[in-house]
Design an enzyme around this catalytic site. Structure first.
Site, PDB file in Angstrom:
ATOM      1  N   HIS A 102     -16.982 -30.631  -6.028  1.00 31.59           N
ATOM      2  CA  HIS A 102     -16.977 -29.401  -6.815  1.00 31.59           C
ATOM      3  C   HIS A 102     -17.814 -29.521  -8.083  1.00 31.59           C
ATOM      4  CE1 HIS A 102     -15.611 -25.643  -8.469  1.00 31.59           C
ATOM      5  NE2 HIS A 102     -15.188 -26.245  -9.560  1.00 31.59           N
ATOM      6  N   CYS A 103     -18.099 -30.739  -8.526  1.00 29.05           N
ATOM      7  CA  CYS A 103     -18.696 -30.905  -9.848  1.00 29.05           C
ATOM      8  C   CYS A 103     -20.220 -31.028  -9.847  1.00 29.05           C
ATOM      9  CB  CYS A 103     -18.081 -32.118 -10.543  1.00 29.05           C
ATOM     10  SG  CYS A 103     -16.342 -31.898 -10.960  1.00 29.05           S
ATOM     11  N   ILE A 104     -20.730 -32.093  -9.249  1.00 27.30           N
ATOM     12  CA  ILE A 104     -22.151 -32.409  -9.423  1.00 27.30           C
ATOM     13  C   ILE A 104     -23.083 -31.335  -8.858  1.00 27.30           C
ATOM     14  CG2 ILE A 104     -23.948 -34.123  -8.968  1.00 27.30           C
ATOM     15  CD1 ILE A 104     -21.761 -36.241  -9.028  1.00 27.30           C
TER      16      ILE A 104
ATOM     17  N   ASP B 156     -21.871 -27.962 -11.537  1.00 22.06           N
ATOM     18  CA  ASP B 156     -21.771 -27.946 -12.993  1.00 22.06           C
ATOM     19  C   ASP B 156     -23.095 -27.747 -13.718  1.00 22.06           C
ATOM     20  OD1 ASP B 156     -19.160 -28.366 -12.411  1.00 22.06           O
ATOM     21  OD2 ASP B 156     -18.970 -30.298 -13.401  1.00 22.06           O
TER      22      ASP B 156
END
Length: 449
Positions: A274-276, A279
């Site tokens: 979900h992040c890299i 974001d």
């Protein structure tokens, strides 16, 4: 000195404060367990009746949270899950940990944050600390939650306390988890920072207070943009090595022997989680509103997003060498989680690789010891057992996720063609398979007598 602040700090110190967690996913549930471990009564709020019912039975839907831990806190009365938003009014502290996806145009989708804000504010009361943990663009806390509280008649920093503290969850990490990962905290006022820091200090080892919410929001974006850019760089180096006929893994391992000025990153079939993958786009979007183009972010995203195509083209060329077309070939994908030893498929490059192979006419099956089945849109797949027969029957085996539970020697012993995007087969004994690496090195030249 605020009376509400003094009373709230005292309740936190005595563990009389009730903590509510909004969103019981990969971030919220581990955080809820840490507060319960520290002696707080915890209310977990989620819109999913299925999730709440499962947790209240003492079960867990998150791989990093043991069912026994949930069951123990439920039995002791320290944790309860609910779909009733009115229960948030019982809390002294509320942490918001809801998803922050991107729209199809790569703009922030604030639907969940806006809904959570409206729910929390509707049940807020004086003497409460509210912390947003969801990853988002700089300015969200001050521009979205602060006005909502003010409109409801609260004086932030006096009546209620508002802060941002970015989640730093790394699913499957055997060393760093919620408790021992330093927690960055930034409030909308110094009093807000003080109260929020005291709250998290009660259950997390190290607190890192910063000057404001915007700083805390940007900290998380810098961390994952750093990873995205460096992964993009090493993915491009893999392509460079492939064109030069150099083994990229040998290059990286040799470079990593330098004790300063180099940090090891490894290439792969793309980036997931979900992040890299997401974001950096929050930051890029925010900068576009300020008429600034984030060139490093955009380029890294372009390179990383192109890796599944690069892998599929590798498969096509390898099959062509065997006088086979992708169309009609049987391809077995090993690993569909976005990284090893977890069951999380969010933004996994495996999904793109499967889709691209199927678009070219391949018949695709997969094996993942952590993901027995999955659905993406209308497309549902069920994993197959990893057997010598399944490997031998595949025209190509593509290693996407290097799970430790997979027997890589079995793979090279029984497959005919393996495209290894993770260097998972390194160290195995030579077997039947012809192994194609992400970047192919040429054999060393013979010496001159």
């Amino acid at each position: 000195m605020s009376l509400h602040k003094d009373q709230l700090l005292a309740r936190i110190a005595s563990r009389d404060a009730v903590v509510a967690i909004v969103g019981l996913g990969y971030v919220g549930l581990p955080l809820a367990m840490e507060f319960a471990n520290a002696g707080f009564r915890v209310i977990g709020y989620d819109v999913s009746e299925r999730v709440c019912a499962l947790l209240n039975r003492g079960e867990s839907h998150i791989q990093d949270v043991a069912a026994a831990q949930v069951a123990g806190h439920v039995a002791a009365g320290r944790f309860v899950a609910t779909t009733d938003p009115a229960r948030l009014g019982d809390a002294d502290a509320i942490s918001i940990a809801v998803p922050t996806p991107l729209s199809k145009t790569r703009d922030p989708d604030m639907t969940y944050v806006n809904a959570a804000t409206a729910t929390v504010v509707a049940h807020a009361h004086a003497g409460q600390v509210i912390v947003l943990e969801s990853t988002t663009y700089p300015g969200t806390t001050r521009e979205v939650i602060l006005p909502a509280l003010a409109q409801a008649g609260f004086a932030v920093g006096e009546d209620v306390f508002l802060a941002f503290s970015p989640e730093r969850v790394d699913p499957g990490n055997p060393v760093y988890h919620t408790k021992n990962t330093p927690k960055v905290v930034g409030g909308t006022t110094p009093a807000c920072t003080e109260v929020a820091s005291a709250l998290y200090a009660a259950c997390i080892d190290t607190i890192v207070p910063v000057s404001c919410t915007e700083t805390a929001e940007l900290v998380k974006l810098l961390e994952n943009t750093f990873r995205s850019v460096n992964i993009g760089l090493v993915n491009e180096i893999a392509i460079v090595c492939d064109k030069l006929g150099v083994d990229v893994w040998e290059v990286i391992d040799a470079a990593a022997t330098k004790p300063f000025g180099f940090m090891k990153f490894t290439p792969g079939p793309g980036i997931g989680g979900h992040c890299i993958p997401l974001d950096p786009h929050y930051l890029a979007w925010k900068m576009r509103t300020l008429n600034y183009k984030t060139r490093f972010i955009d380029l890294a995203s372009e390179i990383n997003a192109g890796m599944p195509d690069y892998v599929v083209e590798k498969v096509a060329r390898a099959l062509n060498d065997d006088r086979k077309a992708v169309n009609g070939s049987r391809v077995l994908v090993l690993g569909v989680a976005y990284k090893r030893d977890i069951d999380d498929m969010r933004e996994s490059p495996a999904l793109d690789i499967i889709r691209l192979l199927e678009q070219r006419g391949a018949t695709v099956a997969y094996h993942d010891p952590h993901v027995p089945s999955f659905r993406e849109g209308d497309h549902e797949m069920h994993g197959v057992a990893l057997t010598p027969a399944a490997l031998a029957e595949a025209d190509a085996v593509v290693i996407v996720t290097e799970h430790r539970a997979i027997d890589w020697q079995l793979v090279v012993d029984h497959a005919g063609l393996v495209v290894d995007t993770r260097n998972a087969t390194h160290g195995t004994h030579p077997g039947r398979a012809r192994v194609i690496a992400l970047a192919e090195g040429r054999p060393a030249a013979a010496g001159v007598a």
